[in-house]
Design an enzyme around this catalytic site. Structure first.
Site, PDB file in Angstrom:
ATOM      1  N   SER A 269      46.760  33.902  39.475  1.00  0.00           N
ATOM      2  CA  SER A 269      48.035  34.541  39.117  1.00  0.00           C
ATOM      3  C   SER A 269      47.995  36.054  39.355  1.00  0.00           C
ATOM      4  O   SER A 269      49.024  36.660  39.682  1.00  0.00           O
ATOM      5  CB  SER A 269      48.423  34.226  37.675  1.00  0.00           C
ATOM      6  OG  SER A 269      47.565  34.849  36.756  1.00  0.00           O
ATOM      7  N   ASN A 270      46.828  36.668  39.226  1.00  0.00           N
ATOM      8  CA  ASN A 270      46.751  38.105  39.537  1.00  0.00           C
ATOM      9  C   ASN A 270      46.853  38.358  41.038  1.00  0.00           C
ATOM     10  O   ASN A 270      47.456  39.350  41.465  1.00  0.00           O
ATOM     11  CB  ASN A 270      45.471  38.706  38.963  1.00  0.00           C
ATOM     12  CG  ASN A 270      45.615  39.017  37.481  1.00  0.00           C
ATOM     13  OD1 ASN A 270      46.275  39.980  37.102  1.00  0.00           O
ATOM     14  ND2 ASN A 270      45.031  38.181  36.637  1.00  0.00           N
TER      15      ASN A 270
ATOM     16  N   ARG B  25      31.833  35.359  38.682  1.00  0.00           N
ATOM     17  CA  ARG B  25      30.404  35.386  38.988  1.00  0.00           C
ATOM     18  C   ARG B  25      29.825  36.754  38.668  1.00  0.00           C
ATOM     19  O   ARG B  25      30.495  37.775  38.821  1.00  0.00           O
ATOM     20  CB  ARG B  25      30.181  35.088  40.479  1.00  0.00           C
ATOM     21  CG  ARG B  25      30.405  33.623  40.836  1.00  0.00           C
ATOM     22  CD  ARG B  25      30.147  33.399  42.308  1.00  0.00           C
ATOM     23  NE  ARG B  25      28.801  33.758  42.719  1.00  0.00           N
ATOM     24  CZ  ARG B  25      27.733  32.982  42.622  1.00  0.00           C
ATOM     25  NH1 ARG B  25      27.826  31.783  42.112  1.00  0.00           N
ATOM     26  NH2 ARG B  25      26.546  33.399  43.038  1.00  0.00           N
ATOM     27  N   ILE B  26      28.567  36.737  38.259  1.00  0.00           N
ATOM     28  CA  ILE B  26      27.819  37.983  38.109  1.00  0.00           C
ATOM     29  C   ILE B  26      27.344  38.392  39.490  1.00  0.00           C
ATOM     30  O   ILE B  26      26.935  37.546  40.297  1.00  0.00           O
ATOM     31  CB  ILE B  26      26.643  37.758  37.133  1.00  0.00           C
ATOM     32  CG1 ILE B  26      27.210  37.531  35.724  1.00  0.00           C
ATOM     33  CG2 ILE B  26      25.683  38.947  37.147  1.00  0.00           C
ATOM     34  CD1 ILE B  26      26.186  37.086  34.713  1.00  0.00           C
ATOM     35  N   LEU B  27      27.447  39.684  39.792  1.00  0.00           N
ATOM     36  CA  LEU B  27      27.178  40.138  41.162  1.00  0.00           C
ATOM     37  C   LEU B  27      25.820  40.813  41.254  1.00  0.00           C
ATOM     38  O   LEU B  27      25.384  41.513  40.337  1.00  0.00           O
ATOM     39  CB  LEU B  27      28.283  41.101  41.596  1.00  0.00           C
ATOM     40  CG  LEU B  27      29.688  40.485  41.606  1.00  0.00           C
ATOM     41  CD1 LEU B  27      30.737  41.557  41.880  1.00  0.00           C
ATOM     42  CD2 LEU B  27      29.778  39.367  42.626  1.00  0.00           C
TER      43      LEU B  27
ATOM     44  N   ASN C 228      37.847  45.470  39.402  1.00  0.00           N
ATOM     45  CA  ASN C 228      37.898  44.206  38.657  1.00  0.00           C
ATOM     46  C   ASN C 228      38.947  44.337  37.566  1.00  0.00           C
ATOM     47  O   ASN C 228      39.128  45.417  37.004  1.00  0.00           O
ATOM     48  CB  ASN C 228      36.534  43.924  38.018  1.00  0.00           C
ATOM     49  CG  ASN C 228      36.509  42.630  37.217  1.00  0.00           C
ATOM     50  OD1 ASN C 228      37.048  41.610  37.665  1.00  0.00           O
ATOM     51  ND2 ASN C 228      35.901  42.654  36.048  1.00  0.00           N
TER      52      ASN C 228
ATOM     53  N   HIS D 210      39.774  42.865  33.827  1.00  0.00           N
ATOM     54  CA  HIS D 210      39.072  42.186  32.735  1.00  0.00           C
ATOM     55  C   HIS D 210      39.997  42.143  31.518  1.00  0.00           C
ATOM     56  O   HIS D 210      40.591  43.159  31.147  1.00  0.00           O
ATOM     57  CB  HIS D 210      37.787  42.954  32.390  1.00  0.00           C
ATOM     58  CG  HIS D 210      36.998  42.303  31.312  1.00  0.00           C
ATOM     59  ND1 HIS D 210      36.265  41.151  31.522  1.00  0.00           N
ATOM     60  CD2 HIS D 210      36.843  42.616  30.008  1.00  0.00           C
ATOM     61  CE1 HIS D 210      35.689  40.792  30.383  1.00  0.00           C
ATOM     62  NE2 HIS D 210      36.015  41.660  29.457  1.00  0.00           N
TER      63      HIS D 210
ATOM     64  N   SER E  72      41.874  45.685  31.117  1.00  0.00           N
ATOM     65  CA  SER E  72      41.345  46.891  31.761  1.00  0.00           C
ATOM     66  C   SER E  72      41.130  46.624  33.246  1.00  0.00           C
ATOM     67  O   SER E  72      40.715  45.530  33.629  1.00  0.00           O
ATOM     68  CB  SER E  72      39.992  47.277  31.148  1.00  0.00           C
ATOM     69  OG  SER E  72      40.076  47.434  29.754  1.00  0.00           O
TER      70      SER E  72
ATOM     71  N   LEU F  50      27.674  44.208  34.314  1.00  0.00           N
ATOM     72  CA  LEU F  50      28.802  43.299  34.118  1.00  0.00           C
ATOM     73  C   LEU F  50      29.916  43.954  33.295  1.00  0.00           C
ATOM     74  O   LEU F  50      29.685  44.374  32.158  1.00  0.00           O
ATOM     75  CB  LEU F  50      28.325  42.018  33.413  1.00  0.00           C
ATOM     76  CG  LEU F  50      29.418  41.003  33.087  1.00  0.00           C
ATOM     77  CD1 LEU F  50      29.980  40.372  34.347  1.00  0.00           C
ATOM     78  CD2 LEU F  50      28.909  39.947  32.128  1.00  0.00           C
ATOM     79  N   ASP F  51      31.117  44.020  33.884  1.00  0.00           N
ATOM     80  CA  ASP F  51      32.298  44.612  33.223  1.00  0.00           C
ATOM     81  C   ASP F  51      31.998  46.012  32.693  1.00  0.00           C
ATOM     82  O   ASP F  51      32.573  46.446  31.685  1.00  0.00           O
ATOM     83  CB  ASP F  51      32.797  43.712  32.075  1.00  0.00           C
ATOM     84  CG  ASP F  51      33.171  42.319  32.562  1.00  0.00           C
ATOM     85  OD1 ASP F  51      33.703  42.206  33.682  1.00  0.00           O
ATOM     86  OD2 ASP F  51      32.923  41.346  31.842  1.00  0.00           O
TER      87      ASP F  51
END
Ligand code: GRF
Length: 221
Positions: free
Chosen positions: A16-17, A94-96, A110, A112, A139, A147-148
């Site tokens: 949806s984003n 996923r964690i990058l 990103n 979040h 955010s 992560l984030d």
């Protein structure tokens, strides 16, 4: 006229984003060209949305790689080959790998669903409710290996309402996400928001605090 910003979007889910970004471009609010939508899930709704909009898609199956780094190096290599100037993570679950994303420092965003630095990771709505927060939100941040954890550039704030449960809070936040993300990307496309000297700059000065989404969908300092 500068060329439209070339954007690649990564999404694992319904998309949806991504749809909000594509709609903003359709309305002429986002000077962007979508060069690729990539996913780690072959059934991601985002892939169908991209195909319907005539955007090239790519699916990479993590199980086909020996480890996370191998997957990420291939993925981000393919993103570079796509000509993308900006990568937007829109529900990419996923964690990058830090080494794989290093070349994209300052060129990857990103979204979040929390008011970072609160509630990195999963179940953000539930955690905000459990903590008794009066305000929740979303955010948009530049992506780093943490992560984030990268610098937050803009937030949308939502008062928690009586009777909110996890599902309802998520549902009420989503329309704000759909305004927040395109608004941030539009600022980057317009050259007003940029990464300089290891941090975000806005209108020619270091960004002192996250921009806020206002009632008319505009971002305010
Ligand atoms: C959104 O809540 C976004 O903030 C989070 O993942 C969700 C993706 O939703 N990172 P969608 O796939 O864009 O509908």
């Amino acid at each position: 006229m500068p060329h439209p910003l070339r954007i690649a979007v990564l999404a694992s889910g319904r998309g949806s984003n991504l749809a909000a970004l594509l709609a903003a471009r359709e309305r002429g609010e986002l000077a962007a060209e979508f060069v690729l939508v990539a996913s780690d899930k072959s059934n991601a709704g985002a892939l169908q949305l991209a195909a319907d909009a005539g955007v090239r898609t790519l699916v990479l199956d993590p199980k086909a790689y020996p480890d996370r780094r191998a997957f990420d190096l291939d993925l981000f290599g393919k993103l570079a080959a796509s000509g993308a100037e900006l990568i937007v993570l829109a529900g990419f679950m996923r964690i990058l790998d830090g080494e794989a994303i290093a070349p994209w420092a300052g060129r990857m965003l990103n979204i979040h669903p929390s008011l970072l630095p609160k509630y990195r990771g999963l179940h953000t709505h539930r955690r905000a409710l459990e903590a008794g927060d009066l305000e929740h939100g979303a955010s948009v941040h530049f992506v780093t290996a943490e992560l984030d954890g990268g610098p937050v550039v803009a937030q949308a704030i939502l008062p928690v309402a009586p009777g909110d449960d996890e599902h309802r809070l998520a549902q009420r936040l989503l329309p704000l996400e759909h305004r927040l993300l395109p608004a941030v990307v539009a600022l980057i496309a317009a050259g007003r928001l940029a990464w300089r000297d290891g941090g975000p700059w806005f209108d020619g000065a270091p960004l002192p605090a996250p921009l806020r989404l206002g009632p008319h969908g505009l971002l305010n300092a």
